[in-house]
Design a protein around this motif. Sequence first.
Motif, PDB file in Angstrom:
ATOM      1  N   ALA A 141       7.434  -6.099   2.999  1.00  0.00           N
ATOM      2  CA  ALA A 141       8.336  -6.563   1.865  1.00  0.00           C
ATOM      3  C   ALA A 141       9.312  -5.706   1.809  1.00  0.00           C
ATOM      4  CB  ALA A 141       7.600  -6.753   0.500  1.00  0.00           C
ATOM      5  N   VAL A 142      10.524  -6.403   1.278  1.00  0.00           N
ATOM      6  CA  VAL A 142      12.045  -5.372   1.007  1.00  0.00           C
ATOM      7  C   VAL A 142      12.636  -5.979  -0.238  1.00  0.00           C
ATOM      8  CG1 VAL A 142      13.843  -4.901   2.004  1.00  0.00           C
ATOM      9  CG2 VAL A 142      12.291  -5.093   3.600  1.00  0.00           C
ATOM     10  N   PHE A 143      12.864  -5.187  -0.864  1.00  0.00           N
ATOM     11  CA  PHE A 143      13.914  -5.461  -1.915  1.00  0.00           C
ATOM     12  C   PHE A 143      15.318  -5.583  -1.358  1.00  0.00           C
ATOM     13  CE2 PHE A 143      11.183  -2.711  -4.820  1.00  0.00           C
ATOM     14  CZ  PHE A 143      10.706  -3.742  -5.737  1.00  0.00           C
TER      15      PHE A 143
ATOM     16  N   THR B 252       0.892  -1.001   0.212  1.00  0.00           N
ATOM     17  CA  THR B 252      -0.025  -0.068  -0.026  1.00  0.00           C
ATOM     18  C   THR B 252       0.595   1.109  -0.020  1.00  0.00           C
ATOM     19  OG1 THR B 252      -0.101   0.062   2.433  1.00  0.00           O
ATOM     20  CG2 THR B 252      -1.961  -1.136   1.271  1.00  0.00           C
ATOM     21  N   HIS B 253       2.065   1.192   0.418  1.00  0.00           N
ATOM     22  CA  HIS B 253       2.854   2.569   0.389  1.00  0.00           C
ATOM     23  C   HIS B 253       4.302   1.899   0.315  1.00  0.00           C
ATOM     24  CE1 HIS B 253       2.782   0.855   4.526  1.00  0.00           C
ATOM     25  NE2 HIS B 253       3.730   1.548   4.829  1.00  0.00           N
ATOM     26  N   LEU B 254       5.356   2.995   0.078  1.00  0.00           N
ATOM     27  CA  LEU B 254       6.602   2.734   0.204  1.00  0.00           C
ATOM     28  C   LEU B 254       7.235   3.295   1.412  1.00  0.00           C
ATOM     29  CD1 LEU B 254       7.826   3.940  -3.489  1.00  0.00           C
ATOM     30  CD2 LEU B 254       7.272   1.434  -2.774  1.00  0.00           C
ATOM     31  N   CYS B 255       8.307   2.934   2.012  1.00  0.00           N
ATOM     32  CA  CYS B 255       8.721   3.196   3.542  1.00  0.00           C
ATOM     33  C   CYS B 255      10.276   2.907   3.733  1.00  0.00           C
ATOM     34  CB  CYS B 255       7.810   2.383   4.408  1.00  0.00           C
ATOM     35  SG  CYS B 255       7.998   0.741   4.331  1.00  0.00           S
ATOM     36  N   THR B 256      10.708   3.674   4.504  1.00  0.00           N
ATOM     37  CA  THR B 256      12.207   3.304   4.960  1.00  0.00           C
ATOM     38  C   THR B 256      12.103   2.016   5.869  1.00  0.00           C
ATOM     39  OG1 THR B 256      11.802   4.526   7.165  1.00  0.00           O
ATOM     40  CG2 THR B 256      12.687   5.660   5.045  1.00  0.00           C
ATOM     41  N   LEU B 257      13.302   1.343   6.014  1.00  0.00           N
ATOM     42  CA  LEU B 257      13.310   0.000   6.834  1.00  0.00           C
ATOM     43  C   LEU B 257      12.684   0.633   8.353  1.00  0.00           C
ATOM     44  CD1 LEU B 257      16.679  -1.287   5.825  1.00  0.00           C
ATOM     45  CD2 LEU B 257      14.547  -2.449   5.465  1.00  0.00           C
ATOM     46  N   GLU B 258      13.289   1.558   8.898  1.00  0.00           N
ATOM     47  CA  GLU B 258      13.030   2.090  10.349  1.00  0.00           C
ATOM     48  C   GLU B 258      11.442   2.320  10.329  1.00  0.00           C
ATOM     49  OE1 GLU B 258      17.228   3.519   9.352  1.00  0.00           O
ATOM     50  OE2 GLU B 258      15.328   3.304   8.458  1.00  0.00           O
ATOM     51  N   ASP B 259      10.865   2.998   9.255  1.00  0.00           N
ATOM     52  CA  ASP B 259       9.344   3.355   9.467  1.00  0.00           C
ATOM     53  C   ASP B 259       8.521   1.990   8.777  1.00  0.00           C
ATOM     54  OD1 ASP B 259      10.185   5.817  10.615  1.00  0.00           O
ATOM     55  OD2 ASP B 259      10.155   6.698   8.638  1.00  0.00           O
ATOM     56  N   GLY B 260       8.962   1.035   8.680  1.00  0.00           N
ATOM     57  CA  GLY B 260       8.278   0.081   8.148  1.00  0.00           C
ATOM     58  C   GLY B 260       7.029  -0.516   8.880  1.00  0.00           C
ATOM     59  N   MET B 261       6.038  -0.735   8.323  1.00  0.00           N
ATOM     60  CA  MET B 261       4.564  -1.375   8.916  1.00  0.00           C
ATOM     61  C   MET B 261       3.987  -2.031   7.869  1.00  0.00           C
ATOM     62  SD  MET B 261       2.480   2.129   9.234  1.00  0.00           S
ATOM     63  CE  MET B 261       3.539   2.833  10.313  1.00  0.00           C
ATOM     64  N   ALA B 262       2.879  -2.598   8.258  1.00  0.00           N
ATOM     65  CA  ALA B 262       2.080  -3.585   7.331  1.00  0.00           C
ATOM     66  C   ALA B 262       1.792  -2.916   6.057  1.00  0.00           C
ATOM     67  CB  ALA B 262       0.952  -4.141   8.124  1.00  0.00           C
ATOM     68  N   GLY B 263       1.871  -3.532   4.967  1.00  0.00           N
ATOM     69  CA  GLY B 263       1.824  -2.794   3.720  1.00  0.00           C
ATOM     70  C   GLY B 263       2.913  -2.159   3.089  1.00  0.00           C
ATOM     71  N   GLY B 264       3.833  -1.949   3.727  1.00  0.00           N
ATOM     72  CA  GLY B 264       4.960  -1.100   3.516  1.00  0.00           C
ATOM     73  C   GLY B 264       5.961  -2.023   2.440  1.00  0.00           C
ATOM     74  N   LEU B 265       6.656  -1.413   1.682  1.00  0.00           N
ATOM     75  CA  LEU B 265       7.758  -1.940   0.846  1.00  0.00           C
ATOM     76  C   LEU B 265       8.818  -0.935   1.136  1.00  0.00           C
ATOM     77  CD1 LEU B 265       8.998  -3.863  -1.379  1.00  0.00           C
ATOM     78  CD2 LEU B 265       7.870  -2.307  -3.071  1.00  0.00           C
ATOM     79  N   SER B 266      10.132  -1.675   1.344  1.00  0.00           N
ATOM     80  CA  SER B 266      11.255  -0.740   1.682  1.00  0.00           C
ATOM     81  C   SER B 266      12.274  -1.532   0.665  1.00  0.00           C
ATOM     82  CB  SER B 266      11.827  -0.758   2.944  1.00  0.00           C
ATOM     83  OG  SER B 266      12.872   0.267   3.182  1.00  0.00           O
ATOM     84  N   PHE B 267      13.647  -1.213   0.591  1.00  0.00           N
ATOM     85  CA  PHE B 267      14.910  -1.622   0.151  1.00  0.00           C
ATOM     86  C   PHE B 267      16.064  -1.745   1.074  1.00  0.00           C
ATOM     87  CE2 PHE B 267      15.794   2.756  -0.278  1.00  0.00           C
ATOM     88  CZ  PHE B 267      17.188   2.542  -0.237  1.00  0.00           C
ATOM     89  N   PHE B 268      16.930  -2.556   0.944  1.00  0.00           N
ATOM     90  CA  PHE B 268      18.067  -2.995   1.699  1.00  0.00           C
ATOM     91  C   PHE B 268      19.282  -3.211   0.894  1.00  0.00           C
ATOM     92  CE2 PHE B 268      20.470  -6.111   4.318  1.00  0.00           C
ATOM     93  CZ  PHE B 268      21.373  -5.199   4.955  1.00  0.00           C
ATOM     94  N   SER B 269      20.195  -2.353   0.698  1.00  0.00           N
ATOM     95  CA  SER B 269      21.380  -2.535  -0.231  1.00  0.00           C
ATOM     96  C   SER B 269      22.627  -2.222   0.620  1.00  0.00           C
ATOM     97  CB  SER B 269      21.140  -1.745  -1.482  1.00  0.00           C
ATOM     98  OG  SER B 269      20.966  -0.488  -1.021  1.00  0.00           O
ATOM     99  N   ASN B 270      22.566  -1.489   1.658  1.00  0.00           N
ATOM    100  CA  ASN B 270      23.695  -1.016   2.483  1.00  0.00           C
ATOM    101  C   ASN B 270      23.862  -1.793   3.773  1.00  0.00           C
ATOM    102  OD1 ASN B 270      25.774   0.355   3.690  1.00  0.00           O
ATOM    103  ND2 ASN B 270      25.133   2.382   2.837  1.00  0.00           N
ATOM    104  N   PRO B 271      24.973  -2.450   3.921  1.00  0.00           N
ATOM    105  CA  PRO B 271      25.220  -3.255   5.148  1.00  0.00           C
ATOM    106  C   PRO B 271      25.052  -2.088   6.189  1.00  0.00           C
ATOM    107  CG  PRO B 271      26.883  -3.713   3.524  1.00  0.00           C
ATOM    108  CD  PRO B 271      26.127  -2.730   3.001  1.00  0.00           C
ATOM    109  N   GLN B 272      25.187  -0.838   6.256  1.00  0.00           N
ATOM    110  CA  GLN B 272      25.095  -0.129   7.204  1.00  0.00           C
ATOM    111  C   GLN B 272      23.809  -0.040   7.814  1.00  0.00           C
ATOM    112  OE1 GLN B 272      26.348   4.023   6.142  1.00  0.00           O
ATOM    113  NE2 GLN B 272      25.400   4.941   8.018  1.00  0.00           N
ATOM    114  N   TYR B 273      22.933  -0.509   7.073  1.00  0.00           N
ATOM    115  CA  TYR B 273      21.472  -0.380   7.818  1.00  0.00           C
ATOM    116  C   TYR B 273      21.025  -1.858   7.893  1.00  0.00           C
ATOM    117  CZ  TYR B 273      21.382   4.366   6.087  1.00  0.00           C
ATOM    118  OH  TYR B 273      21.594   5.595   5.832  1.00  0.00           O
ATOM    119  N   ALA B 274      21.935  -2.835   8.311  1.00  0.00           N
ATOM    120  CA  ALA B 274      21.709  -4.105   8.747  1.00  0.00           C
ATOM    121  C   ALA B 274      20.870  -4.235   9.831  1.00  0.00           C
ATOM    122  CB  ALA B 274      22.912  -5.058   8.814  1.00  0.00           C
TER     123      ALA B 274
END
Length: 341
Positions: free
Chosen positions: A57-59, A25-47
């Motif tokens: 879901a996360v790319f 339903t929406h795009l989000c950061t990893l930190e702000d993620g909630m149900a329906g949110g899609l984020s991405f993870f590509s930098n180990p700094q944000y592990a």
Amino acid sequence: MQWNIAELQKRFHANLIGSATIEITHLCTLEDGMAGGLSFFSNPQYATAFYKTNASAVFVHKDFSPTTVVSTTLLRVDNPYSCFCALVDEVYQQKMIVKSGIEFPSYMGEQSTIGNNMYRGAFSYIGDHAIIGENVKIYPHVYIGDHVTIGDDTVLYSGSKIFAHTVIGNRCVIHAGAVVGSAGFGFLTNTEDVYKRIPSIGNVVLEDDVEIGANTTIDAAMVGKTIIGQGTKIDNLVQLAHNVHIGKHGGIAAQVGIAGSTKIGNYCRLGGQTGIGGHLNLGDYVTALGRAGITRSFKNGHIVLSGTPAFEHKQFLSCYARFKQMSQLPKKDNHDDEAHK
């Protein structure tokens, strides 16, 4: 805006790990993620943020494997950030309000022309003999001086100022408060050390697909041209002095300052707060890390610079390592000096 996870899997040729029935339903950061949110993870700094996220879901990269069990659905792709940005652009295009027509009061001078499908916001000003192309958007409080040329599909946001004789190409973006074509910082001193201004009778040329950040200033040439090459992107709060030439497809971060008559090649990257002296020449593919102070030319290009005065980054790291070791050297004994007197 909504997406079905199975549709995203097909669209981005993703390897799906998890539920195929999720509705995004929406795009989000990893930190702000909630149900329906899609984020991405590509930098180990944000592990840490990745393993704690509540996004549905996360790319992730196609080779990524989590080190512990995660509840979020993973979309393994070649480039997680690129896929996420494609969806960001999709949302932006849907939300964007397409402006058209003329708001009042606004002014256009004598013998000036503007193409079809244009927008002129309230309190915008266009001087005499300006030539403005098709599908140009001029937001409120924009100033466009005499004899300015602006290409097709260019956007000038509120409060930007384009001074006389400036030439702007197609598909350029000028953000709020930017000033293009203002007088250069040129002065002569007389025998009593009193300053007298040297007029700027040249202009500024922005080639196609250039983007100028908010409150950036680009000075007109004293004579000739100040040139920003095709595809170059310039951040907020940058100062480019008279007669500077920037090559094609460069990237210049915030608070960079470049002194007059310096030439910078193609595909150069300048980190935030980099300072470059006047009358220098940097070749193609020069990267200056943040706060570099460049005081001499690097005509051959293909180099990464750091430090002040700037030199090759690997050398800088080696010197800095030795510098840190100096604190471990034994302290000098003043009594020994006295004994040798």
